[in-house]
Design an enzyme around this catalytic site. Sequence first.
Site, PDB file in Angstrom:
ATOM      1  N   LYS A  12       0.920  -1.063   0.751  1.00 32.83           N
ATOM      2  CA  LYS A  12      -0.358  -0.134   0.060  1.00 32.83           C
ATOM      3  C   LYS A  12       0.691   1.154   0.164  1.00 32.83           C
ATOM      4  O   LYS A  12       2.359   1.502   0.759  1.00 32.83           O
ATOM      5  CB  LYS A  12      -0.632   0.073   1.014  1.00 32.83           C
ATOM      6  CG  LYS A  12      -1.484   1.326   1.176  1.00 32.83           C
ATOM      7  CD  LYS A  12      -1.912   1.053   2.273  1.00 32.83           C
ATOM      8  CE  LYS A  12      -1.188   1.632   3.438  1.00 32.83           C
ATOM      9  NZ  LYS A  12      -0.136   2.711   4.030  1.00 32.83           N
ATOM     10  N   ASP A 143      -5.171   0.342   9.055  1.00 30.62           N
ATOM     11  CA  ASP A 143      -5.074   0.140   7.127  1.00 30.62           C
ATOM     12  C   ASP A 143      -5.306  -1.305   6.566  1.00 30.62           C
ATOM     13  O   ASP A 143      -5.542  -1.682   5.379  1.00 30.62           O
ATOM     14  CB  ASP A 143      -4.113   0.183   7.064  1.00 30.62           C
ATOM     15  CG  ASP A 143      -3.014   1.540   7.016  1.00 30.62           C
ATOM     16  OD1 ASP A 143      -3.759   2.557   7.012  1.00 30.62           O
ATOM     17  OD2 ASP A 143      -1.377   1.200   6.895  1.00 30.62           O
TER      18      ASP A 143
END
Length: 309
Positions: A12, A143
Amino acid sequence: MSATYRQQAPAKVNLFLHVTGKRDDGYHLLESLVCFTASGDVLSGEMRNDDKITLSITGPMASDLSSEKIDDNLVMRAARLLQGTCAPDRGADLILDKRLPIASGIGGGSADAAAALRLLIDMWQIDIDPKSLSDLALSLGADVPVCLHGRTCLMTGIGENITELPDLPDVPVVLINPGKAVSTPEIFKARADEGFSPAGAWETERTFTSAASLADALSECGNDLTLPASGILPEICDVLNALAREEGCLMARMSGSGATCFGIYDTSEQADRAAHAIAIRNPEWWISPTYILNQTIRQHADMGAKFPD
């Protein structure tokens, strides 16, 4: 013979990250443009005929997790949580091919947890509604929901609010980590006296046709954690400078709370050359030339296949 299931756990990248406020419970409110790259971990697994869950860790970064108890790994925590919620009689043997550095600001553990949820939902044939799955993911970490979403999006709140955005082009990027971890709570503590950025910095309908147009738009934003993070770990500045100095670099920025930084390059050839040149000067750094994943790329790739070495 049991079928083998595989899921990618792509890195990410926070293309920008603004701290927009703080809740009464101490959690910070964020606004971040998130994308995913063709670099990442890979999780595979097979069904067991009992309710036991096992996890083996292999790959170039496996040794970084050697001091961690297997039960504390986010893959195991995700698997046990999903099992306890939806499939108490199911089991699995899981193998994590660990390629991303840990505690590095590119969602390695969160991406692994999201991959575990996707893999086990498929393997165990679980029917779970999106809201319950999102809540389950958020309970594992801020996350994890965005990594579960796995596509370019705007992340707000503490990570639970996700707005899907138009795909970005397959922009060449170089990811670099200096080989040292930084503590996210310590970084937020270090910026305690700083103000907050205004929300709504990104136009959600924006589309881009090139690395240059994306970099130009991103220049209007930043990463509010860079200053406190680099104060704790000065090597972050070394990485940013190394990326920016190479030919074709359109911008260099830290991802998440660091210490991984990324450079956006005009062409994949420039990104590869930059990665090679920086690696020669800094052999102790983790360096990965890669590119931003978009839906078109995903549709033409076997998502069960491994990432390129």
